[in-house]
Design a protein around this motif. Structure first.
Motif, PDB file in Angstrom:
ATOM      1  N   ARG A   1     -11.389  -4.538  -8.204  1.00  0.00           N
ATOM      2  CA  ARG A   1     -10.008  -4.977  -8.620  1.00  0.00           C
ATOM      3  C   ARG A   1      -8.972  -3.870  -7.183  1.00  0.00           C
ATOM      4  NH1 ARG A   1      -7.895  -2.511 -14.045  1.00  0.00           N
ATOM      5  NH2 ARG A   1      -9.257  -4.754 -14.780  1.00  0.00           N
ATOM      6  N   GLN A   2      -9.617  -3.038  -6.811  1.00  0.00           N
ATOM      7  CA  GLN A   2      -8.660  -2.750  -5.345  1.00  0.00           C
ATOM      8  C   GLN A   2      -8.655  -3.254  -4.291  1.00  0.00           C
ATOM      9  OE1 GLN A   2     -11.167   0.804  -3.891  1.00  0.00           O
ATOM     10  NE2 GLN A   2      -9.602   1.406  -2.225  1.00  0.00           N
ATOM     11  N   LEU A   3      -9.116  -4.421  -3.480  1.00  0.00           N
ATOM     12  CA  LEU A   3      -9.609  -5.234  -3.408  1.00  0.00           C
ATOM     13  C   LEU A   3      -8.544  -6.352  -3.733  1.00  0.00           C
ATOM     14  CD1 LEU A   3     -13.007  -5.923  -2.075  1.00  0.00           C
ATOM     15  CD2 LEU A   3     -11.628  -4.889  -1.225  1.00  0.00           C
ATOM     16  N   GLN A   4      -8.023  -6.452  -4.797  1.00  0.00           N
ATOM     17  CA  GLN A   4      -7.650  -7.445  -5.280  1.00  0.00           C
ATOM     18  C   GLN A   4      -5.689  -6.495  -5.056  1.00  0.00           C
ATOM     19  OE1 GLN A   4      -9.086  -7.677  -9.345  1.00  0.00           O
ATOM     20  NE2 GLN A   4      -9.837 -10.071  -8.789  1.00  0.00           N
ATOM     21  N   GLY A   5      -5.645  -5.030  -5.570  1.00  0.00           N
ATOM     22  CA  GLY A   5      -4.599  -4.824  -4.985  1.00  0.00           C
ATOM     23  C   GLY A   5      -4.455  -4.881  -3.591  1.00  0.00           C
ATOM     24  N   GLY A   6      -5.305  -4.512  -2.679  1.00  0.00           N
ATOM     25  CA  GLY A   6      -4.933  -4.366  -1.614  1.00  0.00           C
ATOM     26  C   GLY A   6      -4.955  -5.843  -0.972  1.00  0.00           C
ATOM     27  N   LEU A   7      -4.649  -6.347  -1.547  1.00  0.00           N
ATOM     28  CA  LEU A   7      -5.015  -8.463  -0.900  1.00  0.00           C
ATOM     29  C   LEU A   7      -3.441  -8.344  -1.311  1.00  0.00           C
ATOM     30  CD1 LEU A   7      -5.165 -10.846   0.250  1.00  0.00           C
ATOM     31  CD2 LEU A   7      -5.882 -11.837  -2.366  1.00  0.00           C
ATOM     32  N   LEU A   8      -2.863  -7.915  -2.615  1.00  0.00           N
ATOM     33  CA  LEU A   8      -1.229  -8.312  -2.950  1.00  0.00           C
ATOM     34  C   LEU A   8      -0.575  -7.366  -1.797  1.00  0.00           C
ATOM     35  CD1 LEU A   8       0.449  -9.364  -4.650  1.00  0.00           C
ATOM     36  CD2 LEU A   8       0.831  -7.182  -6.739  1.00  0.00           C
ATOM     37  N   ILE A   9      -0.792  -6.269  -1.869  1.00  0.00           N
ATOM     38  CA  ILE A   9      -0.140  -5.685  -0.612  1.00  0.00           C
ATOM     39  C   ILE A   9       0.156  -5.986   0.337  1.00  0.00           C
ATOM     40  CG2 ILE A   9       0.285  -3.093   0.069  1.00  0.00           C
ATOM     41  CD1 ILE A   9      -0.673  -2.473  -1.903  1.00  0.00           C
ATOM     42  N   ALA A  10      -1.296  -6.238   0.746  1.00  0.00           N
ATOM     43  CA  ALA A  10      -1.107  -7.276   2.376  1.00  0.00           C
ATOM     44  C   ALA A  10       0.318  -8.282   2.258  1.00  0.00           C
ATOM     45  CB  ALA A  10      -2.690  -7.825   2.747  1.00  0.00           C
ATOM     46  N   VAL A  11      -0.289  -8.795   1.090  1.00  0.00           N
ATOM     47  CA  VAL A  11       0.651 -10.378   1.200  1.00  0.00           C
ATOM     48  C   VAL A  11       1.960  -9.844   0.996  1.00  0.00           C
ATOM     49  CG1 VAL A  11       1.535 -12.517   0.135  1.00  0.00           C
ATOM     50  CG2 VAL A  11      -1.003 -12.606  -0.116  1.00  0.00           C
ATOM     51  N   LEU A  12       2.031  -9.150   0.347  1.00  0.00           N
ATOM     52  CA  LEU A  12       3.944  -8.816   0.604  1.00  0.00           C
ATOM     53  C   LEU A  12       4.751  -8.272   1.355  1.00  0.00           C
ATOM     54  CD1 LEU A  12       4.103  -6.660  -2.849  1.00  0.00           C
ATOM     55  CD2 LEU A  12       4.946  -9.097  -2.520  1.00  0.00           C
ATOM     56  N   MET A  13       3.472  -6.845   2.390  1.00  0.00           N
ATOM     57  CA  MET A  13       3.773  -7.046   3.598  1.00  0.00           C
ATOM     58  C   MET A  13       4.161  -8.251   5.201  1.00  0.00           C
ATOM     59  SD  MET A  13       1.145  -3.276   4.327  1.00  0.00           S
ATOM     60  CE  MET A  13       1.784  -2.154   3.311  1.00  0.00           C
ATOM     61  N   GLN A  14       3.381  -9.104   4.935  1.00  0.00           N
ATOM     62  CA  GLN A  14       2.751  -9.957   5.482  1.00  0.00           C
ATOM     63  C   GLN A  14       4.738 -10.748   5.447  1.00  0.00           C
ATOM     64  OE1 GLN A  14      -0.673 -12.400   6.645  1.00  0.00           O
ATOM     65  NE2 GLN A  14      -1.917 -10.314   6.284  1.00  0.00           N
ATOM     66  N   ILE A  15       4.956 -11.127   4.190  1.00  0.00           N
ATOM     67  CA  ILE A  15       6.115 -11.852   4.162  1.00  0.00           C
ATOM     68  C   ILE A  15       7.207 -11.095   4.412  1.00  0.00           C
ATOM     69  CG2 ILE A  15       8.150 -12.185   1.859  1.00  0.00           C
ATOM     70  CD1 ILE A  15       5.491 -13.278  -0.109  1.00  0.00           C
ATOM     71  N   THR A  16       7.628  -9.544   4.611  1.00  0.00           N
ATOM     72  CA  THR A  16       8.231  -8.749   4.802  1.00  0.00           C
ATOM     73  C   THR A  16       8.650  -9.004   6.711  1.00  0.00           C
ATOM     74  OG1 THR A  16       7.589  -6.771   2.749  1.00  0.00           O
ATOM     75  CG2 THR A  16       9.107  -6.546   4.783  1.00  0.00           C
ATOM     76  N   TYR A  17       7.259  -9.310   6.960  1.00  0.00           N
ATOM     77  CA  TYR A  17       7.001  -9.388   8.383  1.00  0.00           C
ATOM     78  C   TYR A  17       8.455 -10.542   8.642  1.00  0.00           C
ATOM     79  CZ  TYR A  17       6.534 -10.033  13.771  1.00  0.00           C
ATOM     80  OH  TYR A  17       6.419 -10.472  14.814  1.00  0.00           O
ATOM     81  N   ILE A  18       7.905 -11.763   8.151  1.00  0.00           N
ATOM     82  CA  ILE A  18       8.561 -13.010   8.231  1.00  0.00           C
ATOM     83  C   ILE A  18       9.786 -13.157   8.007  1.00  0.00           C
ATOM     84  CG2 ILE A  18       8.412 -15.323   7.027  1.00  0.00           C
ATOM     85  CD1 ILE A  18       5.321 -15.023   6.638  1.00  0.00           C
ATOM     86  N   VAL A  19      10.006 -12.437   7.045  1.00  0.00           N
ATOM     87  CA  VAL A  19      11.789 -12.469   5.978  1.00  0.00           C
ATOM     88  C   VAL A  19      12.286 -11.563   7.446  1.00  0.00           C
ATOM     89  CG1 VAL A  19      13.091 -11.498   4.803  1.00  0.00           C
ATOM     90  CG2 VAL A  19      11.588 -12.739   3.652  1.00  0.00           C
ATOM     91  N   MET A  20      11.885 -10.433   7.470  1.00  0.00           N
ATOM     92  CA  MET A  20      12.060  -9.423   8.790  1.00  0.00           C
ATOM     93  C   MET A  20      12.881 -10.320  10.290  1.00  0.00           C
ATOM     94  SD  MET A  20      10.964  -6.128   8.662  1.00  0.00           S
ATOM     95  CE  MET A  20      11.582  -4.916   9.603  1.00  0.00           C
ATOM     96  N   ASP A  21      11.802 -11.328  10.384  1.00  0.00           N
ATOM     97  CA  ASP A  21      11.906 -12.470  11.779  1.00  0.00           C
ATOM     98  C   ASP A  21      12.509 -13.106  11.247  1.00  0.00           C
ATOM     99  OD1 ASP A  21      10.634 -12.173  14.353  1.00  0.00           O
ATOM    100  OD2 ASP A  21      10.519 -14.418  13.862  1.00  0.00           O
TER     101      ASP A  21
END
Length: 208
Positions: free
Chosen positions: A178-198
Motif C-alpha cells: 500500500r505504501q508503494l501504491q501511494g508513492g506511485l500516485l504521488i510520483a505520477v502527480l509530481m511528474q504531471i505537475t512538472y509537465i503542466v509547469m513546463d
C-alpha cells in the motif's frame, strides 16, 4: 573528452553519484554498484559508436542517466536484501536488510520509474492526439536532461516514505504494498505537475 558545464543539473548528479557510491560501498552492496557502473560504461560505449563526440561514457548525456543505471541495477537489492515478513499476511510487509538511505532511495526510484513508464504508456496510447506531441518531449526531457528536477522528485519521495514509517512507528527499512501504491500516485502527480509547469512556461514564452 568531458566538457563539464557546472550548472545545478551537473552538480546534483555528481553529489548523488558520490552519495550512491559511498553508501553502496559502506553497505557492501557491490553487485548493485558494479552493475550500475557496468551499465554506464557499456551504455556510454554503445552510444559513442552511434553518435561519436555527442554521446559517450564521459558525455553529460550519459552521466545524467545515473538514476536509470541505479534503477536497473537495483535488481540485486530487491533479490538479495528484501525479505517478506512472515507476519505480514495479506498486508504484504517487506523488510530491507540494507541501510535506511539505500532502502528509501530504492523505493523512491522504483515508484518514480513506474510513474514515468505509466505516463509514457498513456501518452503512447493517445499519440498524436491532443497535447501528447508536446507532453512527450517534456516528459523525456525530465527523465534524460533535467536531473535536478528528477532528483528533487526522488528526494521528496524518500522524505514522504520516511515520514510515513515514522508516523507508523516502524523502521524506515520496512515497507508495504500500500505504501508503494501511494508513492506511485504521488510520483505520477509530481511528474504531471512538472509537465503542466513546463507547458505553462512554453505558453508564456509564446505570448512574449
Amino acid at each position: 573528452m568531458l566538457m563539464v558545464a557546472w550548472d545545478w543539473n551537473t552538480i546534483i548528479v555528481v553529489v548523488c553519484a558520490l552519495l550512491f557510491i559511498g553508501e553502496t560501498v559502506r553497505m557492501r552492496q557491490f553487485f548493485w554498484l558494479s552493475f550500475a557502473l557496468f551499465l554506464w560504461l557499456y551504455g556510454g560505449w554503445v552510444s559513442a559508436q552511434i553518435l561519436p563526440n555527442i554521446l559517450g561514457i564521459t558525455q553529460l548525456s550519459n552521466i545524467y542517466l545515473l538514476h536509470f543505471y541505479a534503477f536497473i541495477s537495483s535488481i540485486f537489492f530487491w533479490l538479495n536484501d528484501v525479505i517478506r515478513q512472515p507476519e505480514s499476511g495479506i498486508r504484504s510487509i517487506w523488510q530491507s536488510q540494507s541501510s535506511p538511505l539505500l532502502t528509501l532511495f530504492a523505493l523512491a526510484n522504483l515508484v518514480a520509474h513506474a510513474a514515468f513508464i505509466l505516463l509514457i504508456g498513456l501518452i503512447w496510447w493517445e499519440y498524436p492526439n491532443g497535447l501528447t506531441t508536446r507532453i512527450a518531449p517534456i516528459l523525456l526531457q525530465l527523465y534524460a536532461w533535467q536531473p535536478l528536477a528528477w532528483w528533487t522528485i526522488i528526494v521528496l519521495l524518500m522524505l514522504i516514505f520516511a515520514l510515513h514509517r515514522y508516523a507508523n512507528k516502524e523502521a524506515v527499512t520496512r515497507f508495504t504494498l500500500r505504501q508503494l501504491q501511494g508513492g506511485l500516485l504521488i510520483a505520477v502527480l509530481m511528474q504531471i505537475t512538472y509537465i503542466v509547469m513546463d507547458l505553462y512556461r512554453l505558453v508564456h514564452l509564446m505570448k512574449h
